[in-house]
Design a protein around this motif. Structure first.
Motif, PDB file in Angstrom:
ATOM      1  N   ILE A 390       0.876  -1.225  -0.129  1.00 37.20           N
ATOM      2  CA  ILE A 390       0.000   0.031  -0.181  1.00 37.20           C
ATOM      3  C   ILE A 390       0.870   1.252   0.034  1.00 37.20           C
ATOM      4  CG2 ILE A 390      -1.840   1.271   1.167  1.00 37.20           C
ATOM      5  CD1 ILE A 390      -2.748  -1.255  -0.067  1.00 37.20           C
ATOM      6  N   PHE A 391       1.742   1.128   0.829  1.00 35.47           N
ATOM      7  CA  PHE A 391       2.961   2.307   0.794  1.00 35.47           C
ATOM      8  C   PHE A 391       4.264   1.961   1.390  1.00 35.47           C
ATOM      9  CE2 PHE A 391       0.836   3.065   4.749  1.00 35.47           C
ATOM     10  CZ  PHE A 391       1.889   3.065   5.758  1.00 35.47           C
ATOM     11  N   ASN A 392       5.220   2.599   1.030  1.00 34.83           N
ATOM     12  CA  ASN A 392       6.683   2.174   1.478  1.00 34.83           C
ATOM     13  C   ASN A 392       7.301   3.471   1.942  1.00 34.83           C
ATOM     14  OD1 ASN A 392       9.185   1.161   1.905  1.00 34.83           O
ATOM     15  ND2 ASN A 392       8.965  -0.498   0.454  1.00 34.83           N
ATOM     16  N   THR A 393       7.518   3.855   3.044  1.00 31.18           N
ATOM     17  CA  THR A 393       8.423   5.085   3.331  1.00 31.18           C
ATOM     18  C   THR A 393       9.726   5.104   3.460  1.00 31.18           C
ATOM     19  OG1 THR A 393       8.170   4.817   5.807  1.00 31.18           O
ATOM     20  CG2 THR A 393       5.955   5.613   4.940  1.00 31.18           C
ATOM     21  N   THR A 394      10.208   6.127   3.282  1.00 32.60           N
ATOM     22  CA  THR A 394      11.925   6.362   3.165  1.00 32.60           C
ATOM     23  C   THR A 394      12.278   6.772   4.403  1.00 32.60           C
ATOM     24  OG1 THR A 394      11.886   8.361   2.065  1.00 32.60           O
ATOM     25  CG2 THR A 394      11.805   6.233   0.814  1.00 32.60           C
ATOM     26  N   ALA A 395      13.514   6.509   4.819  1.00 34.86           N
ATOM     27  CA  ALA A 395      14.144   7.212   6.074  1.00 34.86           C
ATOM     28  C   ALA A 395      14.242   8.668   5.736  1.00 34.86           C
ATOM     29  CB  ALA A 395      15.610   6.618   6.240  1.00 34.86           C
ATOM     30  N   GLN A 396      14.055   9.351   6.920  1.00 33.79           N
ATOM     31  CA  GLN A 396      14.177  10.828   6.683  1.00 33.79           C
ATOM     32  C   GLN A 396      15.379  11.550   7.406  1.00 33.79           C
ATOM     33  OE1 GLN A 396      11.896  12.651   4.308  1.00 33.79           O
ATOM     34  NE2 GLN A 396      11.200  10.718   3.982  1.00 33.79           N
ATOM     35  N   ALA A 397      15.943  12.351   6.912  1.00 34.69           N
ATOM     36  CA  ALA A 397      17.030  13.226   7.774  1.00 34.69           C
ATOM     37  C   ALA A 397      16.461  13.759   9.201  1.00 34.69           C
ATOM     38  CB  ALA A 397      17.646  14.589   6.871  1.00 34.69           C
ATOM     39  N   GLY A 398      17.272  13.255  10.203  1.00 37.20           N
ATOM     40  CA  GLY A 398      16.626  13.733  11.394  1.00 37.20           C
ATOM     41  C   GLY A 398      15.721  12.659  12.073  1.00 37.20           C
ATOM     42  N   GLY A 399      15.087  11.503  11.373  1.00 36.90           N
ATOM     43  CA  GLY A 399      14.172  10.738  11.638  1.00 36.90           C
ATOM     44  C   GLY A 399      14.553   9.806  12.632  1.00 36.90           C
ATOM     45  N   PRO A 400      13.714   9.064  13.074  1.00 34.82           N
ATOM     46  CA  PRO A 400      14.036   7.929  14.190  1.00 34.82           C
ATOM     47  C   PRO A 400      15.216   6.803  13.403  1.00 34.82           C
ATOM     48  CG  PRO A 400      11.800   7.632  13.390  1.00 34.82           C
ATOM     49  CD  PRO A 400      12.349   8.754  12.712  1.00 34.82           C
ATOM     50  N   THR A 401      15.922   6.426  14.519  1.00 36.20           N
ATOM     51  CA  THR A 401      17.004   5.307  13.886  1.00 36.20           C
ATOM     52  C   THR A 401      16.975   4.130  15.052  1.00 36.20           C
ATOM     53  OG1 THR A 401      18.888   6.451  15.319  1.00 36.20           O
ATOM     54  CG2 THR A 401      18.731   7.120  13.174  1.00 36.20           C
ATOM     55  N   SER A 402      15.875   4.256  15.936  1.00 38.69           N
ATOM     56  CA  SER A 402      15.841   3.118  16.913  1.00 38.69           C
ATOM     57  C   SER A 402      14.560   3.449  17.705  1.00 38.69           C
ATOM     58  CB  SER A 402      17.241   2.775  17.860  1.00 38.69           C
ATOM     59  OG  SER A 402      17.373   3.914  18.642  1.00 38.69           O
ATOM     60  N   GLY A 403      14.294   2.171  18.674  1.00 38.84           N
ATOM     61  CA  GLY A 403      13.183   2.365  19.576  1.00 38.84           C
ATOM     62  C   GLY A 403      12.843   1.255  20.002  1.00 38.84           C
ATOM     63  N   LYS A 404      11.850   1.095  20.688  1.00 47.21           N
ATOM     64  CA  LYS A 404      11.090  -0.198  21.312  1.00 47.21           C
ATOM     65  C   LYS A 404      10.157  -0.679  20.583  1.00 47.21           C
ATOM     66  CE  LYS A 404      13.016   0.630  25.989  1.00 47.21           C
ATOM     67  NZ  LYS A 404      12.558   0.418  27.320  1.00 47.21           N
ATOM     68  N   THR A 405       9.264   0.326  20.212  1.00 43.22           N
ATOM     69  CA  THR A 405       8.041  -0.357  19.430  1.00 43.22           C
ATOM     70  C   THR A 405       7.527   0.777  18.431  1.00 43.22           C
ATOM     71  OG1 THR A 405       6.517   0.870  21.170  1.00 43.22           O
ATOM     72  CG2 THR A 405       7.042  -1.461  21.592  1.00 43.22           C
ATOM     73  N   ILE A 406       6.861   0.220  17.278  1.00 42.59           N
ATOM     74  CA  ILE A 406       6.049   1.034  16.423  1.00 42.59           C
ATOM     75  C   ILE A 406       4.704   0.759  16.474  1.00 42.59           C
ATOM     76  CG2 ILE A 406       5.663   1.139  13.888  1.00 42.59           C
ATOM     77  CD1 ILE A 406       8.637   0.854  13.376  1.00 42.59           C
ATOM     78  N   SER A 407       3.665   1.580  16.623  1.00 38.08           N
ATOM     79  CA  SER A 407       2.482   1.340  16.745  1.00 38.08           C
ATOM     80  C   SER A 407       1.577   1.882  15.804  1.00 38.08           C
ATOM     81  CB  SER A 407       1.909   1.666  18.281  1.00 38.08           C
ATOM     82  OG  SER A 407       2.832   1.006  19.338  1.00 38.08           O
TER      83      SER A 407
END
Length: 521
Positions: A390-407
């Protein structure tokens, strides 16, 4: 090839509050009606209200644009280097035009764009900055865009999505009833104020020059005042901040740890009279909030400064040590705050969302609709021919590089289940498969709560690693409710270039789903 002249930059920017004085009540001409160029570029900064104090573009604001042959890295052999484009007037919707010859699309092949603000003559691969002078914050609010790829004669419309490259520290002061601040400044001692931005990636390298930048305190409402400071990423813990309010000085150390690009760190302060009604004191409630600049870290406990002596706060009781225990007592985990996974992640700013996608764009089955979990949502309806992205997002400058969860939140029905992909820095794609939801899977009750999914590592196929996506028969039926889906990404380093996150549906069946509010924490 004949130079056609001007590259036009039409910008529709949304800002929340405190616009620059003067504004612009005039109408802006349609730049594309004048035949000034064949590349049409529009832009929005990520999320509404993201420039300092909700400012609009001013007349003579200038950006720099680099055009690169498709797939080429920014360097010495660019298609066009540091082309200057300037606003003719102020306002939320403005046109940018080139000062000299504009950039034209090539007769064959494609080009990619990199853009930055504010423009500086002679820039090639990096932009040096100095934030010691905070009097004109827009001029040190570095913005960066590299999302637009694959432009050509048949695809001449681009939408540049800018993101912030530096850090914003916002000081909010609330005064006691009847107490006004007529003249005030906030200064931060020994702050790092210089550095460079790499134009190939938007990455910031903080320099070594220190100063004591100062900002004015401005009224933003009844008993509400604000001062904002833009700085390169750095550790602020222990740095001394001085509030000078109507000739009285109040000083305290900050407790903000290492700051990051594109994040906003908020210090809350209360200004009040002491019990004798003769002197004043400042109570600083140090913490962080979610903001259009994305949330920052935790700035520590309450600090009372100025006026009467600060009360002594007894230490928090600690458990007695247990000589027989194998490990020391561990501190309680601190709650984290969610931030958008990608631009337009709540689908309210649909242009920002679409600009964050890869070259395949948005599937024709999907559209923006009202009635989301909050605001608008993405509606997926129809019968896909196969197991479709349906969609495929790309990494953005200053965007998240790690975390614990995506919701995210999900509502609706589908004859097959769905699958999500998360891409890491080593270009590994982990699949998260949602089993059937409803009578034949996860049961949806009056308050379904949260469905947590674990990653599936890629599988081997003909010597290649491919995502382990699957689409369960029995499908999804949320019974008309919004349910929360959470992906466990703990321990994963997210991609910083190329594809980042994909959403897929099972094929050849009826789909009627709404999704909203993709966050990471």
């Amino acid at each position: 090839m004949t130079k056609l002249g001007t590259l036009l930059f039409a910008s529709t920017l949304l800002f929340s509050s405190c616009q620059r004085s003067g504004g612009c009540g005039c109408e802006v001409d349609d730049p594309y009606a004048k035949g000034k160029g064949d590349l049409k570029v529009s832009s929005n900064i990520v999320q509404p209200g993201t420039r300092v104090a909700g400012e609009v573009w001013e007349a003579s604001d200038a950006i720099g644009i680099f055009a690169l042959n498709e797939g080429q890295a920014l360097g010495a052999t660019n298609y066009a280097t540091n082309a200057k484009y300037t606003t003719a007037s102020a306002g939320n919707s403005v046109a940018f035009t080139s000062v000299a010859d504009g950039i034209n699309l090539p007769s064959t092949g494609n080009i990619d764009l990199v853009a930055y603000y504010p423009y500086k003559e002679g820039v090639t691969t990096e932009l040096a900055f100095d934030a010691s002078d905070q009097s004109k914050p827009a001029l040190i609010d570095l913005l960066y865009s590299n999302n637009q790829k694959g432009l050509n004669k048949q695809n001449e419309k681009a939408n540049l999505v800018f993101s912030h490259a530096l850090t914003l520290v916002e000081f909010n002061i609330t005064t006691e009833e009847g107490l006004a601040i007529n003249d005030g400044t906030i200064a931060l001692k020994d702050a790092l104020i210089d550095g460079k931005m790499a134009l190939a990636t938007g990455a910031i390298t903080t320099g070594t020059k220190t100063a004591t930048p100062s900002v004015k305190v401005k009224s933003v409402g009844t008993n509400k005042y604000k001062g904002m400071m833009i700085l390169p990423p750095q550790a602020l813990a222990g740095k001394e901040v001085t509030f000078t309010l109507d000739g009285k000085t109040h000083t305290a150390p900050l407790k903000i740890a290492q700051t990051q690009s594109g994040l906003k760190y908020t210090v809350e302060a209360t200004y009040k009279k002491d019990k004798n009604q003769e002197e004043t004191k400042l109570v600083i409630v140090e913490g962080a909030t979610i903001s259009p600049w994305k949330e920052g870290g935790n700035n520590g406990d309450v600090i009372v400064i100025g006026g009467e002596e600060a009360p002594v706060v007894p230490p928090t009781p600690q458990p007695e040590p247990n000589p027989g225990a194998d490990t020391e007592p561990q501190p309680e985990p601190q709650p984290s705050e969610a931030k958008p996974l990608f631009p337009g992640a709540n689908f309210d700013d649909f242009e920002a969302f679409k600009a964050s996608l890869n070259d395949h764009g948005l599937n024709a089955l999907a559209s923006q609709v009202d009635g989301g979990k909050t605001g608008k949502a993405l509606h997926i309806t129809g019968k896909p021919k196969g197991n479709d992205y349906i969609f495929n997002t790309t990494a953005q400058a200053g965007g998240p590089t790690s975390g614990k969860t995506i919701s995210f939140y999900l509502k609706g029905t589908s004859k097959k289940s769905i699958s999500m992909n998360v891409i890491t820095t080593d270009n590994t794609t982990f699949a998260y498969n949602l089993d059937a939801v409803g009578e034949k899977g996860h049961v949806v009750g009056p308050d379904d709560g949260n469905i947590v999914l674990q990653p599936n590592a890629p599988k081997e196929s003909k010597g290649k690693k491919i995502p382990a996506n699957s689409y369960t028969q029995g499908g999804i039926d949320t019974k008309g409710q919004w349910i929360k889906i959470t992906l466990n990404i703990e321990g994963k380093s997210l991609a910083t270039t190329g594809d980042l996150f994909a959403f897929k549906v099972g094929g050849k069946v009826d789909v009627d789903l709404m999704i909203d509010d993709f966050t990471i924490e």
